[in-house]
Design an enzyme around this catalytic site. Structure first.
Site, PDB file in Angstrom:
ATOM      1  N   LYS A 182     108.485 -18.455 -10.671  1.00  0.00           N
ATOM      2  CA  LYS A 182     108.740 -17.217  -9.937  1.00  0.00           C
ATOM      3  C   LYS A 182     108.718 -17.491  -8.443  1.00  0.00           C
ATOM      4  O   LYS A 182     107.679 -17.843  -7.883  1.00  0.00           O
ATOM      5  CB  LYS A 182     107.689 -16.149 -10.234  1.00  0.00           C
ATOM      6  N   GLU A 256      97.085 -24.241  -4.793  1.00  0.00           N
ATOM      7  CA  GLU A 256      97.178 -24.664  -3.390  1.00  0.00           C
ATOM      8  C   GLU A 256      97.069 -23.398  -2.557  1.00  0.00           C
ATOM      9  O   GLU A 256      98.008 -22.601  -2.512  1.00  0.00           O
ATOM     10  CB  GLU A 256      98.542 -25.317  -3.100  1.00  0.00           C
ATOM     11  N   CYS A 290     100.251 -23.199   5.325  1.00  0.00           N
ATOM     12  CA  CYS A 290      98.857 -23.114   4.876  1.00  0.00           C
ATOM     13  C   CYS A 290      97.990 -24.172   5.558  1.00  0.00           C
ATOM     14  O   CYS A 290      96.803 -23.962   5.767  1.00  0.00           O
ATOM     15  CB  CYS A 290      98.767 -23.248   3.367  1.00  0.00           C
ATOM     16  N   GLU A 387      92.702 -16.704   7.900  1.00  0.00           N
ATOM     17  CA  GLU A 387      94.022 -17.293   8.021  1.00  0.00           C
ATOM     18  C   GLU A 387      94.992 -16.225   8.538  1.00  0.00           C
ATOM     19  O   GLU A 387      95.146 -15.175   7.928  1.00  0.00           O
ATOM     20  CB  GLU A 387      94.482 -17.798   6.649  1.00  0.00           C
TER      21      GLU A 387
END
Lengths: 479, 288
Positions: A182, A256, A290, A387
């Site tokens: 997906k 991840e 990331c 983040e």
């Protein structure tokens, strides 16, 4: 200093890309209509609607998983590794042949500068297929056995749509698994183009299935009973939710997740190189990375000099039309992401950090955020802990190597880190002490198919890339 | 001469931070031998004991993981030496608690000692076997090496000596520190093994042993935000295992839940070590 050099626009042509008005799901080798709703994917640089894409329902996901299971049982798991490898080599070659088209489409759908899509995303994605193609008939040397798991359910993010697809699909197929993938709801188009590439490569139907959609589709996929392996790249919050959803199921999982990487600059670092690394570390791909170096830790004695040179360098960054070959900084991927970046930057102001941003005219349409840095940031500030996933750099200072390590490791994340110093023994010592899965010394944001990537702590588990990347798709030697 | 002397019995306590404290809760539970007679009271660890154990393990982690692999190998080998020297005591305990024959007890003690020796030898080899030099397409030095995950909680399996050694040794040899919940039914040998570890140059806090109820203590360890991994080998109850996995997801602990039916006498795979190893990849440009 701004506009010392005027560049004439150098737009890449869109003519190489043919975007259809609507797309279905790619299941069992064919594009089929979904049973659910559809959603629009837009160009974040212009807010122009690019296409309507099917939103896979739970039963669509089930159909895709069944197709993958059939292909696994009847074809793919029975095929020799050498033959599987040939399909992967074909895919790598077709990606290289159609590189321009894919790069333009990626830039349009994602908002990233064409030079990054062209020079990084597409060639690296092709390289991943090439690398894992060669493993397909050599798995017995991997150390993880050569028994595949079965059907892999894979969910990928919007920051590197095609590259993340390659990271997921290439090792899965090389090991003999079939996949249902997906793509992210804001960037489905290159995954659908990849489906066409699978057709061109004559990949057996059902080996790769692409189901487009949002969170509900992803949830249906990872919690499907007949999925043996779940691979996810995305936020730590969603990663947690997936880990809970698959708890007790004995599915193999690799995650991840997010990061808040420290980029540590010592006073003996080559400052100009470090500044290039800082800029690349946080502004590459609009900071939608990331492993971005989002916390700059600079030694106090050189902080002022580094800040001066950094601001000067940031002022030369060119922001605007992603398809312009001169563009360094493209569009923020979505309105939603832009809102989050604005919010967190606002929190930075409110908590007392000092904001500095590049003076530039933002386009009136689309989603834009100028390269920004915050100084006077303390470890308690939210912009030093959370983040942001945007072009926002938080700057902290330190005095001793021990303090640098302490601050760098003071985070629940542990994906990546950077260290800049001319002293070899210090590099090795700091690299040893950093609790992060990737450490870049005197460089930053380097990736390679042979190099394992993945995090410590709440940045997730498992590795992608290299020999290590095979482990997540094989049963292991006790199977 | 008739045996009129009264035995000096041992008080079985916990093993935390190199010390042998009682449970702070003041609780204990009855441990019977194979024939149902009282063997001893074992400490029944509480949430507070579990948290103390995690704290001790965290404190020990930088020092233990920072030692050379060679040194860790020597210490684990030393545990084997000390265990060999006290083998009669362990054989007697196994016979009493599990009701096994003398031959079987000897087999398990032999295997436990040999397992420690096997893992001791892995200390300075695992990096070579699972690490990699990576030939990236550019002028970069690129090396991947394993590092321990940190503090790992373990629910030990039933085998009170061999099972326990088999789950603990792979974790400490790789530099992790451990909080282990001993077999609930046969906890006493675990504490005696703690005495062996305490006299084997193993720094306090590297291994911490809790005795008590698995269903009471394990959830606290699974949800503890300063625990990096959890090994569910000794959890037989599927529902409990699922709950522990859900709790472990909060800080994305590495979870190991092997399929049931491990043959503890067989040579293990590497996965008991690799499940709680991270891979760190360091890049550096190559130039002049």
């Amino acid at each position: 200093m701004a506009n010392a050099f005027e560049y004439a626009p150098a737009p890449e042509s869109r003519a190489v890309v043919d975007i259809k008005p609507s797309y279905g799901l790619f299941i069992d080798g064919d594009f089929v209509d979904g049973q659910g709703q559809s959603f629009k994917t837009i160009n974040p640089a212009t807010e122009e609607v690019l296409s309507e894409v099917a939103e896979a329902s739970e039963s669509d996901v089930d159909t895709a998983v069944r197709a993958a299971r059939r292909a696994y049982t009847r074809v793919w798991s029975r095929m020799s590794g050498a033959e599987r490898g040939k399909y992967l080599f074909r895919i790598a070659r077709i990606m290289q042949e159609r590189a321009r088209e894919i790069a333009v489409l990626e830039s349009i759908d994602n908002g990233k500068p064409i030079k990054e899509a062209r020079d990084f995303d597409v060639p690296t994605a092709a390289a991943h297929f090439f690398y894992y193609a060669g493993w397909a008939d050599k798995l017995k040397y991997s150390g993880f056995g050569d028994t595949p798991l079965g059907v892999a359910g894979q969910v990928i993010p919007w920051n590197f749509p095609l590259l993340m697809l390659a990271w997921k699909i290439a090792p899965a197929l090389a090991c003999g698994n079939t996949v249902v993938l997906k793509p992210a709801e804001t960037t489905p188009l290159t995954a659908l183009l990849f489906a066409e590439i699978c057709q061109q490569a004559d990949l057996p139907p059902g080996v790769v299935n692409i189901v487009t959609g949002a969170g509900a589709t992803g949830h249906a996929l990872v919690s499907h009973d007949d999925v043996d392996k779940v691979a996810f790249t995305g936020s730590t919050d969603v990663g947690r939710a997936i880990a809970k959803a698959v708890a007790g199921s004995r599915k193999k999982v690799t995650l991840e997740l997010g990061g808040k990487a420290a980029n540590i600059v010592f006073d003996d670092a080559p400052i100009d190189q470090a500044v290039e690394g800082i800029v690349g570390g946080i502004f590459f791909n609009q900071g939608h990375v990331c492993c971005a170096g989002s916390r700059l830790l600079v030694q106090e004695s050189v902080a002022e000099e580094v800040m001066d040179r950094l601001k000067r360098r940031m002022s030369t960054l060119r922001m605007g039309d992603p398809l312009d070959k001169n563009t360094d900084i493209g569009a923020i991927n979505s309105g939603e992401q832009l809102k989050r970046i604005r919010e967190l930057a606002g929190v930075g102001d409110a908590e007392g950090a000092e904001r500095w941003e590049v003076a530039c005219d933002l386009p009136t349409k689309g989603f834009w955020f100028p390269p920004t840095l915050f100084t006077g940031v303390s470890q308690a500030h939210r912009i030093a802990r959370e983040e942001i996933f945007g072009p926002v750099l938080s700057v902290l200072t330190f005095r001793t190597p021990a303090e640098a390590v302490e601050k760098a490791n003071n985070t629940p994340y542990g994906l990546s880190a950077g260290v800049w110093t001319d002293k070899g023994s210090r590099i090795l010592s700091i690299a040893n002490q950093l609790r992060a899965g990737v450490v870049w010394a005197n460089t930053f944001n380097k990736f390679d198919p042979t190099s394992p990537f993945g995090g410590y702590k709440e940045s997730g588990y498992g590795r992608e890339g290299g020999r290590h990347g095979l482990e997540g798709y094989l049963k292991g030697t006790d199977a | 001469m008739p045996s009129t002397r009264i035995d000096v019995r041992k008080t079985y306590k916990l093993y935390i931070g190199g010390q042998f404290p009682r449970s702070e809760s003041g609780r204990s539970y009855v441990v019977n031998d194979a024939k149902g007679r009282l063997l001893a009271n074992a400490a029944q660890a509480s949430r507070k004991d579990a948290r103390d154990a995690v704290q001790a393990a965290r404190k020990a982690f930088p020092g233990w993981s920072g030692r050379t692999a060679y040194n860790r190998g020597q210490v684990v080998y030393r545990i084997a030496e000390v265990l060999e020297g006290r083998r009669e005591q362990f054989e007697a305990e196994l016979r009493a608690s599990e009701g096994v024959t003398a031959v079987k007890a000897r087999t398990y003690v032999d295997a436990a000692i040999d397992r420690l020796v096997w893992y001791a030898g892995w200390a300075d080899k695992i990096t070579q076997v699972v690490g990699n030099a990576n030939p990236v397409a550019g002028p970069f030095f690129n090396l991947s090496t394993p590092e321990p995950s940190g503090v790992v909680a373990v629910v030990a399996p039933r085998g009170p000596l061999l099972g326990l050694v088999s789950v603990v040794a792979p974790l400490i040899i790789t530099g992790n520190t451990v909080v282990v919940i001993a077999s609930e039914a046969h906890p006493l040998t675990a504490i005696t093994l703690g005495e062996v570890m305490a006299t084997s140059d193993l720094p306090g806090g590297v291994v911490n042993v809790l005795t008590g109820s698995v269903s009471e203590i394990a959830p606290w360890l699974a949800s503890h935000m300063d625990v990096n991994g959890i090994d569910l080998t000794g959890v037989d109850d599927d529902a409990l295992a699922r709950d522990l996995e859900v709790a472990a997801a909060d800080n994305l602990k590495r979870v190991r839940r092997p399929a049931p039916g491990t043959d503890w006498l067989a040579e293990p795979d590497l996965d008991r070590m690799t499940a709680f190893l991270e891979t760190k990849t360091v890049w550096h440009p190559i130039g002049v």
